[in-house]
Scaffold this motif. Structure first.
Motif, PDB file in Angstrom:
ATOM      1  N   LEU A 228       0.825  -1.204   0.000  1.00 24.85           N
ATOM      2  CA  LEU A 228       0.000   0.000   0.000  1.00 24.85           C
ATOM      3  C   LEU A 228       0.863   1.259   0.000  1.00 24.85           C
ATOM      4  CD1 LEU A 228      -2.806  -1.011   2.532  1.00 24.85           C
ATOM      5  CD2 LEU A 228      -2.968  -0.893   0.044  1.00 24.85           C
ATOM      6  N   VAL A 229       1.974   1.211   0.735  1.00 28.48           N
ATOM      7  CA  VAL A 229       2.909   2.344   0.723  1.00 28.48           C
ATOM      8  C   VAL A 229       3.472   2.532  -0.686  1.00 28.48           C
ATOM      9  CG1 VAL A 229       5.102   3.233   1.598  1.00 28.48           C
ATOM     10  CG2 VAL A 229       3.511   2.087   3.158  1.00 28.48           C
ATOM     11  N   ALA A 230       3.910   1.433  -1.291  1.00 31.77           N
ATOM     12  CA  ALA A 230       4.498   1.511  -2.630  1.00 31.77           C
ATOM     13  C   ALA A 230       3.481   1.980  -3.661  1.00 31.77           C
ATOM     14  CB  ALA A 230       5.070   0.150  -3.024  1.00 31.77           C
ATOM     15  N   ALA A 231       2.223   1.517  -3.538  1.00 30.81           N
ATOM     16  CA  ALA A 231       1.193   1.892  -4.502  1.00 30.81           C
ATOM     17  C   ALA A 231       0.922   3.393  -4.490  1.00 30.81           C
ATOM     18  CB  ALA A 231      -0.088   1.123  -4.213  1.00 30.81           C
ATOM     19  N   ARG A 232       1.227   4.060  -3.390  1.00 31.37           N
ATOM     20  CA  ARG A 232       1.067   5.515  -3.309  1.00 31.37           C
ATOM     21  C   ARG A 232       2.343   6.255  -3.702  1.00 31.37           C
ATOM     22  NH1 ARG A 232      -3.003   6.762   1.708  1.00 31.37           N
ATOM     23  NH2 ARG A 232      -4.279   4.882   1.502  1.00 31.37           N
ATOM     24  N   GLY A 233       3.274   5.508  -4.263  1.00 24.83           N
ATOM     25  CA  GLY A 233       4.537   6.121  -4.658  1.00 24.83           C
ATOM     26  C   GLY A 233       5.477   6.342  -3.507  1.00 24.83           C
ATOM     27  N   GLY A 234       5.253   5.660  -2.386  1.00 24.78           N
ATOM     28  CA  GLY A 234       6.044   5.890  -1.188  1.00 24.78           C
ATOM     29  C   GLY A 234       7.242   4.978  -1.065  1.00 24.78           C
ATOM     30  N   GLU A 235       8.097   5.329  -0.156  1.00 26.79           N
ATOM     31  CA  GLU A 235       9.298   4.546   0.142  1.00 26.79           C
ATOM     32  C   GLU A 235       9.420   4.401   1.647  1.00 26.79           C
ATOM     33  OE1 GLU A 235      14.158   4.703  -0.582  1.00 26.79           O
ATOM     34  OE2 GLU A 235      12.885   6.415  -1.122  1.00 26.79           O
ATOM     35  N   ILE A 236       9.674   3.176   2.092  1.00 24.87           N
ATOM     36  CA  ILE A 236       9.875   2.930   3.517  1.00 24.87           C
ATOM     37  C   ILE A 236      11.312   3.299   3.866  1.00 24.87           C
ATOM     38  CG2 ILE A 236       9.863   1.198   5.350  1.00 24.87           C
ATOM     39  CD1 ILE A 236       7.815  -0.360   3.628  1.00 24.87           C
ATOM     40  N   ILE A 237      11.461   4.296   4.707  1.00 23.64           N
ATOM     41  CA  ILE A 237      12.782   4.807   5.067  1.00 23.64           C
ATOM     42  C   ILE A 237      13.371   4.056   6.250  1.00 23.64           C
ATOM     43  CG2 ILE A 237      14.066   6.855   5.808  1.00 23.64           C
ATOM     44  CD1 ILE A 237      13.019   6.965   2.947  1.00 23.64           C
ATOM     45  N   HIS A 238      12.529   3.731   7.236  1.00 23.34           N
ATOM     46  CA  HIS A 238      13.052   3.127   8.460  1.00 23.34           C
ATOM     47  C   HIS A 238      11.928   2.403   9.190  1.00 23.34           C
ATOM     48  CE1 HIS A 238      14.610   3.298  12.742  1.00 23.34           C
ATOM     49  NE2 HIS A 238      15.606   2.751  12.102  1.00 23.34           N
ATOM     50  N   ALA A 239      12.256   1.298   9.813  1.00 24.30           N
ATOM     51  CA  ALA A 239      11.317   0.553  10.645  1.00 24.30           C
ATOM     52  C   ALA A 239      11.995   0.231  11.965  1.00 24.30           C
ATOM     53  CB  ALA A 239      10.878  -0.741   9.946  1.00 24.30           C
TER      54      ALA A 239
END
Length: 403
Positions: free
Chosen positions: A325-336
């Motif tokens: 879902l993050v990727a589908a919005r053009g997002g990038e996971i920076i840190h977890a």
């Protein structure tokens, strides 16, 4: 090593990826704007150290191949492979016999995310070795299972590695090994296995978790989400973006059992965590953190506990969904960042495996994942060893969202 060819094996159908008779084979399916095969071929054509690229296809796939891969001066006409991958590789090796290169890289078309650094690592290692394969650590606990479906033994994973492609070899040595294997009637799962059987020493270099093989329908969902994210990279480089942080919390009680699932890793324990799925509090908390960062409900709204489909489900499924879902919005996971709150089991011995597992699920580098643990000093339900809690935060980067 001055004369190197690459062979791309693209003769499968993709049955495990949900292939049907009226579907294109998986290597000709599109992810983003290009087919899987086109993406797999491109890094080899763009590498100046590789002189020629030979693609091996299935009989009858000539037209769909021509529509999938653009002509290139270093791309040889495709050749027809055999029923087995092993036969297709041999067809590719025989097709470039007239070129007689010093070395050859053999790559599966179903790995479209191979990076230039990985290709260069294999080529560099071929200077001192006759065979080279990229490998990644095995994260999950491995079981040897008997014919009647019972666990026969637990295999120590410290020395285990998962092999990837491209696999590199001195050309004449691997061609001869393939010829001998064909004459023997033996069946091998990869070229390194043939090399080992033929007495060729095979060295290992670091693989890449993102160089995943597209095998199942779920793999394609993740690949398409990754392409959607990459399509928005321009928003980060040429426009504006925003950073968001989400938080999550989860708790599960102990019950009868012999292991717990924590942060994607199975840990032997004298109790199990009880929940509708596998009750992995770490992955549940991180899933909620990602959903919170994009303001898209919580884990219960996406995977209701009342739905029997999720009974006993692996929590990695939930986390992959949130990452998609993050990727589908053009997002990038920076840190977890996850903090596990418990008295037992000890988290330290499993921390690196947890970080690697989470990184693999999210498709990010392990240095973007933190796993910590603390006790509650004997206070509360965790202190009384009645269960485990976890809290998580996730930072994501998104194209700017205007009201």
């Amino acid at each position: 090593m001055t004369d190197i060819s690459a062979i791309i094996v693209a003769g499968g159908l993709g049955v495990r990826a949900g292939w049907r008779a009226d579907d294109p084979p998986k290597q000709y399916r599109r992810i983003g704007s290009d087919t899987v095969l086109a993406r797999a071929v491109a890094p080899f054509l763009s590498n100046p150290r590789i002189a020629t690229v030979q693609v091996v296809i299935r009989a009858g796939h000539g037209e769909v191949y021509a529509a999938s891969v653009a002509p290139h001066e270093r791309l040889l006409p495709p050749v027809i492979g055999g029923h087995r991958r092993q036969d297709s590789v041999r067809a590719g090796l025989e097709a470039i016999a007239g070129l007689n290169p010093d070395a050859v890289l053999i790559h599966d078309a179903a790995r479209p995310f191979v990076g230039p650094d990985l290709i260069d690592r294999v080529i560099d290692a071929l200077v001192d070795h006759d065979g080279v394969i990229p490998v990644v650590a095995v994260i999950d606990t491995i079981k040897r299972v008997s014919a009647d479906g019972l666990v026969a033994a637990t295999v120590a994973r410290a020395e285990l590695r998962a092999a990837q492609t491209p696999q590199g070899f001195r050309y004449r040595a691997i061609r001869a090994a393939h010829s001998r294997a064909a004459a023997s009637g033996l069946d091998f799962t990869d070229d390194a296995a043939i090399a080992e059987w033929a007495g060729i020493a095979v060295a290992c270099v670091a693989g890449d978790p993102s160089n995943r093989k597209l095998t199942t329908a779920e793999d394609f969902d993740l690949a398409e989400a990754l392409m959607a994210r990459q399509a928005h990279v321009g928003a980060f480089e040429h426009g504006t973006c925003e950073y968001r942080t989400g938080s999550g919390f989860d708790v599960h009680r102990f019950g009868p059992g012999d292991h717990v699932m924590l942060c994607g890793v199975r840990i032997a324990h004298d109790h199990a965590l009880i929940g509708h799925s596998d009750a992995d509090v770490g992955l549940h908390a991180l899933t909620d953190a990602l959903l919170g960062a994009i303001a898209d409900g919580d884990i219960g709204s996406h995977f209701p506990p009342s739905d029997p489909r999720w009974r006993g489900a692996e929590s990695a499924l939930f986390l992959r969904h949130a990452a998609g879902l993050v990727a589908a919005r053009g997002g990038e996971i920076i840190h977890a960042d996850i903090t596990v709150i418990c008295e037992t089991p000890k988290i330290g011995p499993h921390r690196d495996a947890m970080r690697a597992r989470i990184a693999d699920i999210l498709g990010i580098a392990a240095n973007r994942v933190a796993v910590k643990a603390t006790t509650s000093e004997g206070l509360g339900f965790a202190g009384r060893r009645e269960g485990i809690a976890a809290q998580a935060t996730a930072t994501v980067r998104l194209p700017e969202q205007r009201p």
